[in-house]
Scaffold this motif. Structure first.
Motif, PDB file in Angstrom:
ATOM      1  N   ASN A 140     -98.823 -90.289 -69.396  1.00 46.25           N
ATOM      2  CA  ASN A 140     -99.751 -89.809 -70.427  1.00 46.25           C
ATOM      3  C   ASN A 140     -99.194 -88.678 -71.273  1.00 46.25           C
ATOM      4  OD1 ASN A 140    -101.670 -91.660 -69.495  1.00 46.25           O
ATOM      5  ND2 ASN A 140    -102.441 -90.200 -68.000  1.00 46.25           N
ATOM      6  N   SER A 141     -97.911 -88.629 -71.430  1.00 41.09           N
ATOM      7  CA  SER A 141     -97.295 -87.620 -72.283  1.00 41.09           C
ATOM      8  C   SER A 141     -97.246 -88.150 -73.708  1.00 41.09           C
ATOM      9  CB  SER A 141     -95.872 -87.313 -71.805  1.00 41.09           C
ATOM     10  OG  SER A 141     -95.216 -86.503 -72.749  1.00 41.09           O
ATOM     11  N   ASP A 142     -97.479 -87.283 -74.678  1.00 39.51           N
ATOM     12  CA  ASP A 142     -97.361 -87.676 -76.086  1.00 39.51           C
ATOM     13  C   ASP A 142     -95.899 -87.796 -76.493  1.00 39.51           C
ATOM     14  OD1 ASP A 142    -100.098 -87.669 -76.311  1.00 39.51           O
ATOM     15  OD2 ASP A 142    -100.203 -85.637 -77.116  1.00 39.51           O
ATOM     16  N   LEU A 149     -86.801 -83.101 -72.394  1.00 37.80           N
ATOM     17  CA  LEU A 149     -87.735 -82.254 -71.654  1.00 37.80           C
ATOM     18  C   LEU A 149     -87.561 -82.444 -70.150  1.00 37.80           C
ATOM     19  CD1 LEU A 149     -90.215 -80.344 -71.498  1.00 37.80           C
ATOM     20  CD2 LEU A 149     -91.632 -82.407 -71.621  1.00 37.80           C
ATOM     21  N   LEU A 150     -87.459 -83.688 -69.701  1.00 40.46           N
ATOM     22  CA  LEU A 150     -87.311 -83.960 -68.272  1.00 40.46           C
ATOM     23  C   LEU A 150     -85.986 -83.440 -67.742  1.00 40.46           C
ATOM     24  CD1 LEU A 150     -88.794 -87.569 -68.101  1.00 40.46           C
ATOM     25  CD2 LEU A 150     -89.938 -85.383 -67.649  1.00 40.46           C
ATOM     26  N   ASP A 151     -84.910 -83.642 -68.497  1.00 45.59           N
ATOM     27  CA  ASP A 151     -83.593 -83.151 -68.073  1.00 45.59           C
ATOM     28  C   ASP A 151     -83.587 -81.630 -67.944  1.00 45.59           C
ATOM     29  OD1 ASP A 151     -82.650 -85.755 -68.049  1.00 45.59           O
ATOM     30  OD2 ASP A 151     -81.615 -85.585 -69.985  1.00 45.59           O
ATOM     31  N   GLU A 152     -84.173 -80.948 -68.911  1.00 50.87           N
ATOM     32  CA  GLU A 152     -84.221 -79.479 -68.870  1.00 50.87           C
ATOM     33  C   GLU A 152     -85.140 -78.989 -67.758  1.00 50.87           C
ATOM     34  OE1 GLU A 152     -82.263 -77.300 -70.617  1.00 50.87           O
ATOM     35  OE2 GLU A 152     -81.266 -79.162 -71.209  1.00 50.87           O
ATOM     36  N   THR A 153     -86.232 -79.706 -67.523  1.00 52.17           N
ATOM     37  CA  THR A 153     -87.158 -79.323 -66.450  1.00 52.17           C
ATOM     38  C   THR A 153     -86.483 -79.431 -65.092  1.00 52.17           C
ATOM     39  OG1 THR A 153     -89.064 -79.997 -67.781  1.00 52.17           O
ATOM     40  CG2 THR A 153     -89.415 -79.764 -65.416  1.00 52.17           C
ATOM     41  N   LEU A 154     -85.684 -80.482 -64.892  1.00 52.26           N
ATOM     42  CA  LEU A 154     -84.946 -80.614 -63.632  1.00 52.26           C
ATOM     43  C   LEU A 154     -84.032 -79.417 -63.378  1.00 52.26           C
ATOM     44  CD1 LEU A 154     -84.010 -84.388 -63.633  1.00 52.26           C
ATOM     45  CD2 LEU A 154     -85.373 -83.200 -61.907  1.00 52.26           C
ATOM     46  N   LYS A 155     -83.518 -78.821 -64.439  1.00 51.93           N
ATOM     47  CA  LYS A 155     -82.612 -77.677 -64.298  1.00 51.93           C
ATOM     48  C   LYS A 155     -83.331 -76.400 -63.898  1.00 51.93           C
ATOM     49  CE  LYS A 155     -79.432 -79.363 -67.840  1.00 51.93           C
ATOM     50  NZ  LYS A 155     -78.932 -79.122 -69.212  1.00 51.93           N
ATOM     51  N   VAL A 156     -84.634 -76.279 -64.226  1.00 47.93           N
ATOM     52  CA  VAL A 156     -85.335 -75.022 -63.956  1.00 47.93           C
ATOM     53  C   VAL A 156     -86.383 -75.113 -62.846  1.00 47.93           C
ATOM     54  CG1 VAL A 156     -84.993 -74.196 -66.316  1.00 47.93           C
ATOM     55  CG2 VAL A 156     -87.117 -75.333 -65.738  1.00 47.93           C
ATOM     56  N   SER A 198     -91.375 -76.951 -72.141  1.00 48.73           N
ATOM     57  CA  SER A 198     -91.889 -77.486 -73.414  1.00 48.73           C
ATOM     58  C   SER A 198     -92.073 -76.371 -74.441  1.00 48.73           C
ATOM     59  CB  SER A 198     -93.199 -78.243 -73.202  1.00 48.73           C
ATOM     60  OG  SER A 198     -94.256 -77.370 -72.864  1.00 48.73           O
ATOM     61  N   LYS A 199     -92.466 -75.205 -73.987  1.00 45.62           N
ATOM     62  CA  LYS A 199     -92.600 -74.055 -74.910  1.00 45.62           C
ATOM     63  C   LYS A 199     -91.235 -73.614 -75.415  1.00 45.62           C
ATOM     64  CE  LYS A 199     -96.935 -72.501 -73.004  1.00 45.62           C
ATOM     65  NZ  LYS A 199     -97.613 -71.612 -72.088  1.00 45.62           N
ATOM     66  N   ARG A 200     -90.240 -73.602 -74.534  1.00 49.05           N
ATOM     67  CA  ARG A 200     -88.882 -73.230 -74.946  1.00 49.05           C
ATOM     68  C   ARG A 200     -88.327 -74.212 -75.976  1.00 49.05           C
ATOM     69  NH1 ARG A 200     -86.040 -72.059 -69.089  1.00 49.05           N
ATOM     70  NH2 ARG A 200     -87.310 -70.266 -68.537  1.00 49.05           N
ATOM     71  N   LEU A 201     -88.643 -75.491 -75.789  1.00 49.58           N
ATOM     72  CA  LEU A 201     -88.159 -76.526 -76.693  1.00 49.58           C
ATOM     73  C   LEU A 201     -89.063 -76.704 -77.913  1.00 49.58           C
ATOM     74  CD1 LEU A 201     -87.058 -79.301 -74.144  1.00 49.58           C
ATOM     75  CD2 LEU A 201     -85.626 -77.587 -75.291  1.00 49.58           C
ATOM     76  N   GLU A 202     -90.161 -75.958 -77.906  1.00 45.36           N
ATOM     77  CA  GLU A 202     -91.141 -76.007 -78.997  1.00 45.36           C
ATOM     78  C   GLU A 202     -91.686 -77.408 -79.219  1.00 45.36           C
ATOM     79  OE1 GLU A 202     -89.277 -74.089 -82.353  1.00 45.36           O
ATOM     80  OE2 GLU A 202     -89.372 -72.131 -81.390  1.00 45.36           O
ATOM     81  N   VAL A 203     -92.071 -78.042 -78.122  1.00 45.42           N
ATOM     82  CA  VAL A 203     -92.760 -79.322 -78.171  1.00 45.42           C
ATOM     83  C   VAL A 203     -94.065 -79.165 -77.405  1.00 45.42           C
ATOM     84  CG1 VAL A 203     -90.659 -80.709 -78.363  1.00 45.42           C
ATOM     85  CG2 VAL A 203     -91.593 -80.234 -76.105  1.00 45.42           C
ATOM     86  N   SER A 204     -95.066 -79.920 -77.787  1.00 48.20           N
ATOM     87  CA  SER A 204     -96.352 -79.779 -77.103  1.00 48.20           C
ATOM     88  C   SER A 204     -96.581 -80.946 -76.156  1.00 48.20           C
ATOM     89  CB  SER A 204     -97.489 -79.673 -78.117  1.00 48.20           C
ATOM     90  OG  SER A 204     -97.527 -80.809 -78.942  1.00 48.20           O
ATOM     91  N   LEU A 205     -97.179 -80.614 -75.033  1.00 44.62           N
ATOM     92  CA  LEU A 205     -97.532 -81.619 -74.027  1.00 44.62           C
ATOM     93  C   LEU A 205     -99.019 -81.921 -74.134  1.00 44.62           C
ATOM     94  CD1 LEU A 205     -95.726 -80.378 -70.794  1.00 44.62           C
ATOM     95  CD2 LEU A 205     -95.245 -82.448 -72.088  1.00 44.62           C
TER      96      LEU A 205
END
Length: 146
Positions: free
Chosen positions: A111-113, A122-129, A75-82
């Motif tokens: 409960n994600s904004d 975000l979910l797709d990128e998280t699965l990669k890392v 989320s920090k890499r994508l510059e979005v806040s959780l």
């Protein structure tokens, strides 16, 4: 066409060591003493269903926390806040596959904004890392007897 293998030098950041004890797995603990839990086989798998946890619960808990941490980094890499109320729920099902066993894993983010395309990215990128996601695909595993 020949297949090529590339090795990437990786910097080790941390090592966790856990040991399971007993013929049927009666206890698990970590070398630093932070985790020391009784284990028991669930009734669905022929156990007595006593108070201990089991490997499937431990893996689901580890996957939830690992995915949530990875999601924070992404989320920090994508510059979005959780939202601080974001929850990651992992449901792990054990399935019999002939003579072997497989997992079916479902991860649900609550409960994600974030919504729609932003959340999906975000979910797709998280699965990669996420290391657990990656480990279940191409883990380097060494097994030996002592």
């Amino acid at each position: 066409m020949t297949e090529q293998t590339y090795t990437v030098d990786m910097q080790k950041l941390y090592t966790a060591t856990a040991t399971a004890y007993g013929a049927a797995g009666e206890k698990v603990s970590t070398d630093d003493g932070r985790l020391d839990l009784p284990l028991s086989l669930p009734t669905e798998l022929g156990g007595e269903g006593s108070d201990g946890t089991n490997p499937e619960q431990l893996l689901a808990a580890g996957y939830s926390t690992c995915f949530q941490a990875a999601m924070g980094i992404v989320s920090k890499r994508l510059e979005v806040s959780l939202s601080p109320n974001t929850e990651v729920q992992t449901q792990l099902e054990l399935h019999e596959n002939g003579d072997a066993y497989d997992f079916k894993i479902t991860i649900t983010v609550k409960n994600s904004d974030l919504k729609g395309e932003q959340l999906q990215r975000l979910l797709d990128e998280t699965l990669k890392v996420c290391p657990i996601t990656r480990a279940t695909q191409n883990a380097e595993i060494q097994v030996s007897g002592a």
